[in-house]
Design a protein around this motif. Structure first.
Motif, PDB file in Angstrom:
ATOM      1  N   ASN A  12       3.984  12.563  -9.879  1.00 28.69           N
ATOM      2  CA  ASN A  12       5.206  12.620  -9.081  1.00 28.69           C
ATOM      3  C   ASN A  12       5.351  11.411  -8.160  1.00 28.69           C
ATOM      4  OD1 ASN A  12       3.098  13.200  -7.385  1.00 28.69           O
ATOM      5  ND2 ASN A  12       4.298  14.573  -6.103  1.00 28.69           N
ATOM      6  N   LYS A  13       4.585  10.367  -8.440  1.00 30.28           N
ATOM      7  CA  LYS A  13       4.609   9.233  -7.533  1.00 30.28           C
ATOM      8  C   LYS A  13       5.143   7.951  -8.185  1.00 30.28           C
ATOM      9  CE  LYS A  13       0.840  10.517  -4.420  1.00 30.28           C
ATOM     10  NZ  LYS A  13       0.962  11.934  -4.727  1.00 30.28           N
ATOM     11  N   ILE A  14       5.892   7.207  -7.398  1.00 35.31           N
ATOM     12  CA  ILE A  14       6.332   5.891  -7.825  1.00 35.31           C
ATOM     13  C   ILE A  14       5.379   4.903  -7.166  1.00 35.31           C
ATOM     14  CG2 ILE A  14       8.228   4.235  -7.831  1.00 35.31           C
ATOM     15  CD1 ILE A  14      10.057   6.716  -7.220  1.00 35.31           C
ATOM     16  N   LEU A  15       4.637   4.183  -7.953  1.00 36.59           N
ATOM     17  CA  LEU A  15       3.604   3.332  -7.362  1.00 36.59           C
ATOM     18  C   LEU A  15       4.209   2.009  -6.893  1.00 36.59           C
ATOM     19  CD1 LEU A  15       0.793   4.056 -10.000  1.00 36.59           C
ATOM     20  CD2 LEU A  15       1.386   5.332  -7.937  1.00 36.59           C
ATOM     21  N   THR A  16       4.977   2.101  -5.827  1.00 32.50           N
ATOM     22  CA  THR A  16       5.601   0.883  -5.302  1.00 32.50           C
ATOM     23  C   THR A  16       4.553  -0.091  -4.778  1.00 32.50           C
ATOM     24  OG1 THR A  16       6.043   2.229  -3.360  1.00 32.50           O
ATOM     25  CG2 THR A  16       7.919   1.669  -4.743  1.00 32.50           C
ATOM     26  N   SER A  17       3.337   0.422  -4.584  1.00 31.33           N
ATOM     27  CA  SER A  17       2.268  -0.466  -4.139  1.00 31.33           C
ATOM     28  C   SER A  17       1.923  -1.480  -5.228  1.00 31.33           C
ATOM     29  CB  SER A  17       1.040   0.360  -3.764  1.00 31.33           C
ATOM     30  OG  SER A  17       0.778   1.316  -4.783  1.00 31.33           O
TER      31      SER A  17
ATOM     32  N   LYS B  92       0.814  -1.215   0.000  1.00 36.49           N
ATOM     33  CA  LYS B  92       0.000   0.000   0.000  1.00 36.49           C
ATOM     34  C   LYS B  92       0.847   1.264   0.000  1.00 36.49           C
ATOM     35  CE  LYS B  92      -3.603  -2.339   2.560  1.00 36.49           C
ATOM     36  NZ  LYS B  92      -3.969  -2.676   3.939  1.00 36.49           N
ATOM     37  N   ILE B  93       2.154   1.079  -0.052  1.00 40.25           N
ATOM     38  CA  ILE B  93       3.024   2.246   0.047  1.00 40.25           C
ATOM     39  C   ILE B  93       3.560   2.678  -1.307  1.00 40.25           C
ATOM     40  CG2 ILE B  93       5.223   3.073   0.944  1.00 40.25           C
ATOM     41  CD1 ILE B  93       4.783   1.544   3.425  1.00 40.25           C
ATOM     42  N   ASP B  94       3.424   3.953  -1.607  1.00 39.30           N
ATOM     43  CA  ASP B  94       4.031   4.512  -2.803  1.00 39.30           C
ATOM     44  C   ASP B  94       5.171   5.435  -2.400  1.00 39.30           C
ATOM     45  OD1 ASP B  94       2.330   3.239  -4.488  1.00 39.30           O
ATOM     46  OD2 ASP B  94       0.901   4.895  -4.606  1.00 39.30           O
ATOM     47  N   ILE B  95       6.059   5.675  -3.365  1.00 41.23           N
ATOM     48  CA  ILE B  95       7.111   6.652  -3.123  1.00 41.23           C
ATOM     49  C   ILE B  95       6.760   7.904  -3.895  1.00 41.23           C
ATOM     50  CG2 ILE B  95       9.538   7.216  -3.513  1.00 41.23           C
ATOM     51  CD1 ILE B  95      10.172   4.251  -3.277  1.00 41.23           C
ATOM     52  N   ALA B  96       6.860   9.042  -3.238  1.00 45.95           N
ATOM     53  CA  ALA B  96       6.517  10.277  -3.934  1.00 45.95           C
ATOM     54  C   ALA B  96       7.691  11.231  -3.905  1.00 45.95           C
ATOM     55  CB  ALA B  96       5.314  10.935  -3.297  1.00 45.95           C
ATOM     56  N   TYR B  97       7.677  12.122  -4.867  1.00 44.05           N
ATOM     57  CA  TYR B  97       8.747  13.094  -4.992  1.00 44.05           C
ATOM     58  C   TYR B  97       8.131  14.482  -4.997  1.00 44.05           C
ATOM     59  CZ  TYR B  97      12.695  15.580  -6.879  1.00 44.05           C
ATOM     60  OH  TYR B  97      13.715  16.464  -7.053  1.00 44.05           O
TER      61      TYR B  97
ATOM     62  N   TYR C 295       7.922   8.044   1.462  1.00 43.77           N
ATOM     63  CA  TYR C 295       6.893   7.021   1.328  1.00 43.77           C
ATOM     64  C   TYR C 295       5.558   7.660   1.647  1.00 43.77           C
ATOM     65  CZ  TYR C 295      10.399   3.307   1.374  1.00 43.77           C
ATOM     66  OH  TYR C 295      11.439   2.482   1.066  1.00 43.77           O
ATOM     67  N   GLU C 296       4.534   7.198   0.963  1.00 47.48           N
ATOM     68  CA  GLU C 296       3.202   7.691   1.273  1.00 47.48           C
ATOM     69  C   GLU C 296       2.290   6.518   1.577  1.00 47.48           C
ATOM     70  OE1 GLU C 296       2.811  11.677  -1.518  1.00 47.48           O
ATOM     71  OE2 GLU C 296       1.372  10.042  -1.701  1.00 47.48           O
TER      72      GLU C 296
ATOM     73  N   GLN D 167      10.936  16.258 -12.723  1.00 47.09           N
ATOM     74  CA  GLN D 167      10.052  17.080 -11.910  1.00 47.09           C
ATOM     75  C   GLN D 167      10.651  18.439 -11.645  1.00 47.09           C
ATOM     76  OE1 GLN D 167       6.951  16.352 -10.173  1.00 47.09           O
ATOM     77  NE2 GLN D 167       6.813  14.830 -11.792  1.00 47.09           N
TER      78      GLN D 167
ATOM     79  N   LEU E  48      12.295  10.950 -11.749  1.00 44.15           N
ATOM     80  CA  LEU E  48      11.475  12.011 -11.153  1.00 44.15           C
ATOM     81  C   LEU E  48      12.339  13.217 -10.817  1.00 44.15           C
ATOM     82  CD1 LEU E  48       8.972  10.161  -8.790  1.00 44.15           C
ATOM     83  CD2 LEU E  48       8.530  11.297 -10.976  1.00 44.15           C
TER      84      LEU E  48
ATOM     85  N   LYS F 254      -1.611   5.906   2.034  1.00 43.49           N
ATOM     86  CA  LYS F 254      -2.854   6.648   1.829  1.00 43.49           C
ATOM     87  C   LYS F 254      -3.684   6.676   3.100  1.00 43.49           C
ATOM     88  CE  LYS F 254      -3.166   5.307  -2.955  1.00 43.49           C
ATOM     89  NZ  LYS F 254      -2.452   4.035  -2.751  1.00 43.49           N
TER      90      LYS F 254
ATOM     91  N   ILE G 235      11.928  13.045  -1.036  1.00 45.83           N
ATOM     92  CA  ILE G 235      11.520  11.724  -1.506  1.00 45.83           C
ATOM     93  C   ILE G 235      10.917  11.051  -0.282  1.00 45.83           C
ATOM     94  CG2 ILE G 235      12.241   9.524  -2.484  1.00 45.83           C
ATOM     95  CD1 ILE G 235      14.695  10.904  -3.606  1.00 45.83           C
TER      96      ILE G 235
END
Lengths: 604, 212
Positions: B63-68, A30-35, A101-102, B203, B199, A104, A99
């Motif tokens: 801007n997201k890497i969907l590691t999910s 469920k975790i994404d990485i965002a920049y 982790y997100e 970005q 990114l 939700k 950088i």
């Protein structure tokens, strides 16, 4: 930087480490990485929080009312409250390309189903603090098992020549207060124990004039002084023996007794106390005081709270004071005076020997001059024991701090009318006075006199309290802490935090006639009297303890005395840093409280 | 214009060779707005002889890497893995216990990427490796658009280093872009790191000079 694995990184962030491996796997899905680039506004009053952020790289600033409130960097996370309560007063802005982790919002709230996680994020300040501390203590446990033989108290080795008589050997043993006799013949050693004496001398009706070598036939068993204590315990258990001969470079340096070893593991402090009692000369005391530092190291490694360590060390130092007092002051004068320790010693918050802060109250009916020589001796003995001279000359060798009861009363009157900084400082020092030897009642008399004179003198109290605001709390800007450039980017724990709490509490104690001198005891008593509410009192105590224990660490590592109050926050663990930040917030809250209480904004 | 025309032409010729209609989606216009960063671990660097051991991929959206939605597979191989290559990719024979047939694995990969633009570091090699498999089974080559991160990096660095000796090693780019090293170099981690680099480079197009 090296993050081993994403999963590992997440698990290293408290409280996610509490998750089971399966829960963690589920979370990873469920975790994404965002920049985010610099200056991106992540959360604010108007921008609802949509995710829980864990920083991988970069920094984020949190502002409340345009004031920088906190800084988040690698390993930090935010903001649970905004997600749980659906709103926030804070503004989160990216300060350095981020950088992260997100998780939700819905997923984060799902995660809260886990009891551990839930309680962590929902707990109030105090329990969260305790939680983190316990976590910290676990990792500190190992060093205790790693203690070495050289760190423990060793009995003197009584080594005698093989040719002397049993009688001579026993005399030597008594002189050295040794438990056993080691018999040397050429280069080999044998041992004579009490059992040997009982069975081979007494029961056999052997004359004590016989040679000692006749009854010595047990080989000694040795251990190197740099070996682990744990190994010593193993050898003793394995061989069923009660003592080991300790060697260093093939030379015998002492005897390690099983009893001492066990009490080291159980309660090391007891030993030191006994040693102080047993000491018959200043040299022996010197030996013991060396041991106190080791004691602190061990206790800290055991995860014992700073406040207990300092209390214990203060108690031991008190014993040393008492012993030195008995050595210096003639018996007939001992109850004609009262020896006081002041400052941090008086508050029982001293760790490693701080400056000597002592004073002497002399009875009105004896000649002051009789105490001059003994007090000078006392100061120099203490110096020999490693208590540095007080820079401000707050010592019994100084006539200012060696007065009759009557003269001290005059002094108190003077303090009341003087608004001079130096005098106020002396008063502060005196407020922490504690009687350690001699007749205690003199101090009680003076203290009551002090209370009488200061009651309803709020003007003087306010002036005294003002000092609380002298130093800025080092919280803001760089990673949350303000660091001092001239001190290699370290921060001053004493000025930054401890002083405000100690001094503020001290003035309150004077105002409300609290007899305790220890800061924590004072806080508790002030709480009992309803001056500080329970919650705040606990926050204060926890914060004080946190800063003190981190300072203790700094003290132990400090190379020179000037650096002892400084720490580099980057060297602290993540948990410790968080604890420290929280503690400084409480210090700020306390400063506000004191300002309000004494109307400091009206005092010039 | 001519370039577009040429690539359209190439695409059409490619499509004409498609043996299996089920994979027509690879040629459809992408509407997801996502990109796929991927990396392969192989038994060696010879496209003709060597085989794919594993494929790792992640999607990027905005801007997201969907590691999910991380994609990771291990493929069964025809030959023993040489001990020399194990030193590089750290995939031991026992790591391939959960491996699946190459045909199935590659098809799953195709479904993951769809017609999204592909991103990679020395992507050419990874694509060539995949093409080797699908040429045989489907008669085509990957029709997706491709973005090479080392190229973007090169363009960015060019004005800063006029001599043109730009170090294009992965580790160097990683460091210069301030992307954290995720440690273990497996296909997924490499793909994630490459995604971060992408990114970072795109970005922040305006102030990249100051931070690199």
């Amino acid at each position: 930087m090296s993050i081993l694995d994403q999963k590992q990184l997440i698990a290293s962030i408290h409280p996610f480490g509490q998750l089971s491996s399966r829960e963690l796997d589920a979370l990873m899905k469920k975790i994404d990485i965002a920049y985010y680039t610099k200056d991106t506004l992540l959360i604010s009053k108007d921008i609802e929080s949509i995710a829980f952020y864990i920083v991988i790289k970069g920094t984020v600033h949190e502002y409340i009312d345009e004031q920088l409130h906190n800084v988040y960097s690698h390993g930090d996370s935010f903001d649970a409250d905004a997600l749980i309560y659906g709103k926030t007063e804070s503004k989160f802005v990216v300060d350095e390309d981020l950088i992260c982790y997100e998780i939700k919002k819905e997923d984060f709230l799902d995660l809260m189903q886990n009891k551990e996680i839930q309680s962590y994020f929902l707990q109030d300040f105090i329990s969260r603090h305790k939680h983190l501390k316990e976590f910290d203590a676990q990792s500190d446990f190992t060093p205790f098992l790693m203690a070495r033989v050289s760190e423990i108290f060793l009995h003197k080795a009584c080594i005698v020549d093989a040719d002397i008589s049993i009688y001579e050997a026993l005399k030597e043993q008594k002189k050295l207060q040794a438990k056993v006799i080691i018999v040397q013949k050429d280069n080999s050693h044998t041992i004579v124990t009490d059992t040997d004496l009982r069975e081979k001398v007494l029961l056999e009706r052997l004359s004590v004039d016989e040679k000692i070598s006749q009854i010595a036939n047990n080989e000694i068993i040795t251990i190197q002084s740099n070996d682990f204590l744990f190994n010593a315990l193993l050898i003793m258990t394995h061989k069923g023996i009660k003592r080991l001969i300790v060697t260093e470079d093939d030379k015998i340096v002492g005897v390690l007794e099983q009893l001492d070893l066990l009490s080291f593991f159980a309660n090391h402090s007891h030993l030191v106390a006994v040693q102080i009692q047993k000491a018959s000369s200043i040299e022996e005391l010197q030996f013991v005081s060396e041991d106190i530092k080791n004691l602190i190291v061990t206790l800290r490694a055991k995860g014992v709270k700073a406040r207990y360590i300092t209390k214990l060390v203060s108690a031991l130092n008190e014993k040393i004071y008492k012993k030195v007092f008995e050595m210096c002051v003639p018996k007939e004068l001992q109850d004609k005076c009262s020896l006081l320790v002041m400052g941090s010693e008086g508050r029982a918050e001293q760790t490693i020997k701080t400056d000597q802060d002592n004073a002497l109250i002399i009875s009105d009916d004896v000649d002051e001059a009789l105490f001059v020589a003994p007090m000078e001796q006392l100061n120099s003995y203490l110096l020999e024991l490693g208590f540095p001279k007080c820079k401000g000359n707050v010592m019994v060798s100084n006539p200012f701090w060696r007065k009759t009861l009557h003269d001290f009363k005059l002094q108190i009157k003077e303090w009341l009318s003087s608004l001079d900084e130096k005098e106020l400082q002396n008063l502060s020092i005196f407020l922490d006075a504690k009687s350690v030897a001699g007749e205690e009642s003199y101090l009680t008399t003076l203290r009551n006199y002090l209370y009488e004179n200061f009651s309803h003198r709020d003007d003087v109290l306010a002036h005294l309290a003002k000092a609380v605001l002298y130093f800025e709390t080092p919280l803001s800007l760089f990673s949350g802490f303000v660091l001092e450039k001239e001190h290699n980017n370290k921060l001053d724990l004493k000025k930054g935090g401890l002083f405000a709490i100690v001094h503020g509490v001290r003035v309150l104690a004077l105002q409300y006639k609290v007899d305790e001198t220890n800061t924590i005891e004072r806080i508790k008593e002030l709480n009992n009297r309803g001056i500080i509410d329970k919650n705040f009192a606990e926050e204060l105590i926890e914060s004080f303890d946190t800063i003190a224990s981190i300072r203790l660490l700094a003290l132990l590592e400090a190379k020179d005395l000037d650096e002892e109050n400084y720490i580099n926050p980057q060297k602290l663990s993540k948990n410790q840093r968080d604890l420290l930040k929280d503690s400084f917030k409480v210090v700020n809250k306390f400063k506000k409280f004191i300002s309000f209480h004494f109307h400091l904004n009206m005092v010039v | 214009m001519f370039k577009n025309f040429f690539s359209d032409f190439k695409k059409k010729r490619n499509l004409a060779k498609l043996k299996d209609e089920k994979f027509r989606f690879l040629f459809e216009k992408d509407s997801s707005g996502e990109y796929v960063v991927f990396d392969t671990e192989t038994t060696g660097l010879d496209v003709k002889k060597d085989e794919i051991l594993s494929i790792g991929a992640v999607k990027i959206k905005d801007n997201k890497i969907l590691t999910s939605q991380t994609f990771e597979i291990y493929l069964k191989n025809s030959a023993e893995i040489s001990s020399k290559s194990i030193e590089i990719h750290h995939i031991r024979p026992c790591d391939l216990e959960n491996a699946i047939d190459a045909k199935e694995g590659i098809e799953r990969f195709l479904h993951f990427i769809g017609s999204r633009t592909l991103i990679g570091y020395y992507l050419e090699f990874d694509v060539a490796m995949v093409n080797k498999y699908i040429k045989k089974s489907l008669g085509i080559e990957l029709p997706n658009e491709m973005i090479e991160v080392s190229e973007i990096y090169f363009d960015k660095m060019m004005p800063l280093i006029p001599q043109g000796n730009i170090d294009l090693r992965f580790d160097t780019i990683l460091k210069k872009c301030g992307v954290p090293d995720m440690g273990a170099h497996n296909a997924v981690n490499d793909a994630i790191m490459t995604a971060m680099i992408y990114l970072k480079l795109t970005q922040e197009s305006n102030n990249v000079k100051t931070s690199i």
